[in-house]
Write an enzyme that holds these catalytic residues in place. Structure first.
Site, PDB file in Angstrom:
ATOM      1  N   LEU A  56      -9.537  40.940 -50.644  1.00 11.63           N
ATOM      2  CA  LEU A  56     -10.326  39.778 -51.038  1.00 11.63           C
ATOM      3  C   LEU A  56      -9.701  38.512 -50.466  1.00 11.63           C
ATOM      4  O   LEU A  56      -8.512  38.317 -50.577  1.00 11.63           O
ATOM      5  CB  LEU A  56     -10.348  39.681 -52.561  1.00 11.63           C
ATOM      6  CG  LEU A  56     -11.126  40.836 -53.189  1.00 11.63           C
ATOM      7  CD1 LEU A  56     -11.018  40.744 -54.699  1.00 11.63           C
ATOM      8  CD2 LEU A  56     -12.564  40.809 -52.776  1.00 11.63           C
ATOM      9  N   PRO A  57     -10.498  37.668 -49.851  1.00 10.51           N
ATOM     10  CA  PRO A  57      -9.995  36.396 -49.306  1.00 10.51           C
ATOM     11  C   PRO A  57      -9.678  35.426 -50.439  1.00 10.51           C
ATOM     12  O   PRO A  57     -10.235  34.347 -50.513  1.00 10.51           O
ATOM     13  CB  PRO A  57     -11.156  35.913 -48.429  1.00 10.51           C
ATOM     14  CG  PRO A  57     -12.382  36.557 -48.993  1.00 10.51           C
ATOM     15  CD  PRO A  57     -11.943  37.837 -49.645  1.00 10.51           C
ATOM     16  N   CYS A  58      -8.805  35.824 -51.308  1.00  7.36           N
ATOM     17  CA  CYS A  58      -8.486  34.974 -52.455  1.00  7.36           C
ATOM     18  C   CYS A  58      -7.958  33.630 -51.984  1.00  7.36           C
ATOM     19  O   CYS A  58      -7.994  32.659 -52.712  1.00  7.36           O
ATOM     20  CB  CYS A  58      -7.472  35.679 -53.334  1.00  7.36           C
ATOM     21  SG  CYS A  58      -6.359  36.737 -52.428  1.00  7.36           S
ATOM     22  N   HIS A  59      -7.498  33.569 -50.752  1.00  5.56           N
ATOM     23  CA  HIS A  59      -6.984  32.295 -50.248  1.00  5.56           C
ATOM     24  C   HIS A  59      -8.145  31.322 -50.016  1.00  5.56           C
ATOM     25  O   HIS A  59      -7.944  30.143 -49.837  1.00  5.56           O
ATOM     26  CB  HIS A  59      -6.202  32.542 -48.963  1.00  5.56           C
ATOM     27  CG  HIS A  59      -6.992  33.249 -47.910  1.00  5.56           C
ATOM     28  ND1 HIS A  59      -6.906  34.616 -47.712  1.00  5.56           N
ATOM     29  CD2 HIS A  59      -7.883  32.778 -47.015  1.00  5.56           C
ATOM     30  CE1 HIS A  59      -7.736  34.930 -46.709  1.00  5.56           C
ATOM     31  NE2 HIS A  59      -8.332  33.840 -46.273  1.00  5.56           N
ATOM     32  N   ARG A  60      -9.365  31.852 -49.986  1.00  7.90           N
ATOM     33  CA  ARG A  60     -10.524  30.977 -49.814  1.00  7.90           C
ATOM     34  C   ARG A  60     -11.018  30.486 -51.159  1.00  7.90           C
ATOM     35  O   ARG A  60     -11.958  29.715 -51.243  1.00  7.90           O
ATOM     36  CB  ARG A  60     -11.648  31.753 -49.123  1.00  7.90           C
ATOM     37  CG  ARG A  60     -11.358  31.920 -47.645  1.00  7.90           C
ATOM     38  CD  ARG A  60     -12.538  32.629 -46.978  1.00  7.90           C
ATOM     39  NE  ARG A  60     -12.068  33.213 -45.745  1.00  7.90           N
ATOM     40  CZ  ARG A  60     -12.617  34.267 -45.191  1.00  7.90           C
ATOM     41  NH1 ARG A  60     -13.632  34.848 -45.759  1.00  7.90           N
ATOM     42  NH2 ARG A  60     -12.149  34.715 -44.093  1.00  7.90           N
TER      43      ARG A  60
END
Length: 106
Positions: A56-60
């Site tokens: 998951l692009p949790c950094h987004r």
DNA sequence: CAGCTGACAATAA
DNA sequence: GTTATTGCCAGCT
């Protein structure tokens, strides 16, 4: 979409997984898409429980104010910022994201 | 069974 | 404009 009760996180994973590159979504924003305008914390909690196996692009996913999530989450404060910067996200002088430019709307 | 915590958000002073 | 407090939802102890 119908009766997906597998878990609240699953719903969050779907949304976060649909965030395009160069865009960011706020916890409250995702919660709003789920139908829980006050579940901002619940979204963050879902990410915390989210296995990296999902990539998951949790950094987004950032705060509604444009601030990045607590650094201790990624282990180092430079990680999230570097990833977003590499995605094409522009940062303000404060180190916050330009939500007006990158705020993703489902 | 009841209370607590937590990667937030919005409002009040 | 900044700081502090309360509210929110769902899983855990």
């Amino acid at each position: 979409m119908s009766g997906n009760r597998e878990g609240f996180f699953i719903r969050v994973y779907e949304i976060v997984g649909r965030i395009p590159e160069g865009k960011v979504a706020s916890y409250g924003g995702i919660a709003r898409m789920l139908g829980c305008p006050g579940g901002a914390r619940t979204v963050g909690w879902a990410m915390r429980s989210a296995p990296e196996d999902m990539k998951l692009p949790c950094h987004r996913v950032v705060k509604a104010t444009g601030e990045l999530s607590p650094s201790h989450v990624f282990g180092d404060p430079e990680i999230q910022r570097s990833m977003l910067e590499a995605e094409g996200i522009t940062f303000r002088a404060d180190g916050t994201i330009d939500m007006e430019r990158h705020l993703w709307q489902g």
